[in-house]
Design an enzyme around this catalytic site. Structure first.
Site, PDB file in Angstrom:
ATOM      1  CG  HIS A  74      42.532  28.148  40.471  1.00 19.01           C
ATOM      2  ND1 HIS A  74      43.643  28.590  41.168  1.00 19.01           N
ATOM      3  CD2 HIS A  74      41.706  29.221  40.363  1.00 19.01           C
ATOM      4  CE1 HIS A  74      43.490  29.870  41.470  1.00 19.01           C
ATOM      5  NE2 HIS A  74      42.323  30.282  40.994  1.00 19.01           N
TER       6      HIS A  74
ATOM      7  CB  VAL B  39      24.130  22.776  26.523  1.00 18.39           C
ATOM      8  CG1 VAL B  39      24.501  21.570  25.654  1.00 18.39           C
ATOM      9  CG2 VAL B  39      24.130  24.053  25.685  1.00 18.39           C
TER      10      VAL B  39
ATOM     11  CG  ASN C 247      37.949  35.634  38.512  1.00 18.99           C
ATOM     12  OD1 ASN C 247      37.778  36.834  38.697  1.00 18.99           O
ATOM     13  ND2 ASN C 247      38.535  35.174  37.411  1.00 18.99           N
ATOM     14  CE1 TYR C 248      36.242  35.201  45.564  1.00 13.98           C
ATOM     15  CE2 TYR C 248      38.019  34.860  47.117  1.00 13.98           C
ATOM     16  CZ  TYR C 248      36.688  34.751  46.790  1.00 13.98           C
ATOM     17  OH  TYR C 248      35.796  34.191  47.687  1.00 13.98           O
ATOM     18  CG  LEU C 249      38.576  40.601  40.126  1.00 13.56           C
ATOM     19  CD1 LEU C 249      38.102  40.800  41.546  1.00 13.56           C
ATOM     20  CD2 LEU C 249      38.271  41.856  39.321  1.00 13.56           C
ATOM     21  CB  VAL C 250      44.640  36.650  41.007  1.00 18.30           C
ATOM     22  CG1 VAL C 250      46.118  36.408  40.695  1.00 18.30           C
ATOM     23  CG2 VAL C 250      44.469  37.148  42.435  1.00 18.30           C
TER      24      VAL C 250
ATOM     25  CG  HIS D 294      45.156  32.976  41.134  1.00 19.98           C
ATOM     26  ND1 HIS D 294      44.297  33.231  42.171  1.00 19.98           N
ATOM     27  CD2 HIS D 294      46.381  32.822  41.705  1.00 19.98           C
ATOM     28  CE1 HIS D 294      44.968  33.240  43.315  1.00 19.98           C
ATOM     29  NE2 HIS D 294      46.239  32.995  43.038  1.00 19.98           N
TER      30      HIS D 294
END
Length: 598
Positions: free
Chosen positions: A535, A266, A126-129, A579
């Site tokens: 999201h 799975v 992800n973009y880390l927010v 986020h």
């Protein structure tokens, strides 16, 4: 496998006899597992799954198996360097490489929907927010489920267990950029404020002063109060990405009571009997690929599905748990008829608004120049500092539509409360636009607007009964009048932001159809380039214990079945004001407490 001296084999045998188990290791094939039965099986080593695995493994009496369909995060440079996050998706080995079905309200377009297929899941790509959303989100969750344990006053205590607030990579003075009392320095996951300053930072803060009525400064958007614009908080420590793999999973990977198997796709849950009149699913079937044999493993206590908002409902449906009418069309025998599986999907809509700007202050030339980028990468590898130690934004904010907005005459306010938002703005010092490639020349400012309280709901359905075929993902973006209105007004709002005096000697002009003025023209612009902030939530929603709708009860147990819990973003009945990694971490921490009974 290397050959060992007989004496070494004897010592290892004796050690195994004494401790009953060998030490944990990262396994790459089923033959490396210690057996086929564990106390707990966690499906998915993503944001939530690694929290569950780590917390369960803290009790040495619990034997835990973690199954991950993707690859290891070890040695993946782009998963370590914060600014390189956008290179991890889409169309890479670290992404599930999903695409959405043609979106009716976005001109019939289809586009990628990134999901991490790597240890750490989307927390690795992800973009880390990293924030937690509005306190109203959790209070709403408590009301929906009928369980006050999900209220903010209870969930906020898990922040102390989860986060470890650390200084930013550049060591700058952070006074006034966050509220320390809202955070923890004792947790497991390092997070920090921006570690590299941009020339536009001062302009952003000046705009919050000039246009304070509409864009007020918020000293901390990460502590439950989201309204206003502030400094971003990111899952970064010492200039390096903090994922659930580098933190939670890494904390237990060397314990003798944990096995982690990568490349374990799975295919379904395996029914193991009937308990209390309900079908029990304490078995899991997986394979390495479409042509590989399947392997079954079993849980003495529980299977925890943490395969994400897409993987979890897909596995449920393949297991005969879902809408009978839909499963029948795919030649799947229904064991638990639950029409809620795969429904109620919601997501934040992303609209990248670009302006052409003066000078070379933006990062656009860095992204075009291999030599300059190489120098920045050298700096990061040497000292974990510089532009690459940062994410893609230094500022973001959450905002509400005015209370007298005409849309509220026909649509009830969908926000989780009066202190929750309708839309978000993310400020970036370079060209970001998933729908349009970066221009070959020029410098750019991007003000992303995102729909935070959508009323549209989508679905996830099986394309077939082949577990290796991607599911049909239909977010159904902008299907409602409210969603279209909110996005239209967000465009007007970001234009007002960019029109502040602080930008007068910097911003040249909007790019392309961002110049639109009428409702119709703005709506056409929104439809032409909107995509996803990726999201997704809601496809296995939490609901009251006896409710006819929903997929899990307030303790995250699969309704209509026994032996299975679900812990991931799919259980959120609505998308929060954040986020989503932060809210998912808190849900997983509480889930671990519920499972362990403390």
């Amino acid at each position: 496998m290397t050959r060992m001296a007989p004496s070494t084999l004897v010592h290892l045998f004796l050690a195994a006899s004494i401790f009953t188990q060998t030490f944990a290791r990262l396994c790459t094939s089923p033959g490396q597992l210690r057996g086929n039965t564990y106390d707990y099986i966690v499906v998915g080593a993503g944001t939530a799954g690694n929290v569950i695995a780590a917390r369960l493994a803290e009790n040495g009496a619990n034997d835990v198996l973690v199954l991950e369909a993707g690859v290891s995060n070890e040695g993946v440079l782009a998963a370590q360097v914060p600014f390189m996050g956008p290179t991890l998706t889409p169309n890479t080995p670290y992404d599930w490489n999903y695409t959405v079905t043609p979106q009716t309200h976005l001109n019939g377009r289809t586009f990628p929907f990134p999901r991490g297929r790597i240890l750490g899941g989307s927390s690795s790509v992800n973009y880390l927010v990293h924030q937690y959303g509005s306190s109203a989100d959790y209070d709403r969750l408590a009301r929906i489920t009928g369980d006050p344990g999900w209220a903010w006053r209870n969930l906020r205590r898990y922040i102390d267990r989860h986060e470890k607030f650390v200084p930013p990579a550049d060591g700058h003075n952070t006074n006034g950029q966050y509220i320390p009392s809202l955070h923890s320095t004792r947790g497991i996951l390092p997070k920090s404020l921006p570690g590299f300053s941009h020339g536009i930072d001062a302009r952003v803060i000046a705009t919050t002063q000039e246009l304070s009525a509409e864009f007020p400064f918020n000293p901390d958007t990460g502590g439950g109060d989201v309204l206003g614009l502030g400094w971003v908080q990111s899952s970064i420590g010492d200039g390096t990405r903090s994922s659930s793999a580098t933190t939670y999973l890494n904390s237990v990977i060397n314990r003798r009571n944990v096995d982690v198997l990568v490349n374990a796709y799975v295919t379904k849950l395996v029914r193991t009997g009937t308990v209390g009149g309900k079908p029990s699913f304490r078995g899991v079937q997986f394979a390495n690929g479409p042509q590989s044999p399947t392997t079954n493993v079993f849980a003495r206590k529980e299977v925890i599905l943490s395969a994400g908002a897409f993987g979890t409902p897909q596995i449920l449906q393949l297991s005969g748990i879902g809408d009978r009418a839909e499963l029948t069309t795919k030649s799947i025998t229904t064991i638990v008829n639950n029409p809620s599986v795969g429904k109620n999907m919601s997501d934040h809509v992303l609209l990248p608004n670009n302006w052409r700007v003066q000078g070379t202050e933006s990062l656009d030339n860095l992204l075009r120049d291999p030599v300059a980028f190489g120098a920045a990468l050298d700096q990061w590898q040497t000292s974990k500092t510089g532009v690459l130690s940062n994410g893609v934004t230094n500022h973001l904010g959450f905002f509400r539509l005015p209370n007298n907005s005409p849309i509220f005459a026909t649509t009830p306010d969908p926000a989780s409360g009066p202190t929750a938002s309708h839309w978000e703005m993310i400020v970036s010092n370079f060209w970001i636009n998933p729908a349009v490639p970066q221009p070959a020349t020029g410098s750019y400012l991007t003000l992303i607007s995102a729909l935070i309280s959508p009323t549209s709901r989508g679905t996830l359905k099986l394309a077939s009964n082949n577990p290796f075929q991607a599911p049909l993902i239909d977010p159904n973006f902008l299907a409602t009048d409210f969603d279209r209105y909110a996005m239209r007004e967000s465009v007007r709002a970001v234009k007002r932001f960019a029109g502040a005096n602080a930008w007068s000697d910097y911003v040249i002009e909007p790019v392309g159809d961002l110049a639109a003025q009428t409702d119709e023209a703005i709506d056409a612009y929104v439809r032409s380039i909107s995509t996803t902030v990726f999201h997704p939530v809601g496809t296995a929603s939490m609901s009251p214990r006896n409710a006819a709708w929903g997929v899990v009860d307030p303790e995250l147990r699969l309704k209509g079945a026994e032996g299975v819990r679900i812990v991931d973003a799919s259980v959120w009945p609505f998308v929060p004001n954040a986020h989503t990694q932060g809210p998912v971490y808190l849900v997983a921490e509480r889930a671990a407490s519920i499972i362990r009974g403390y």
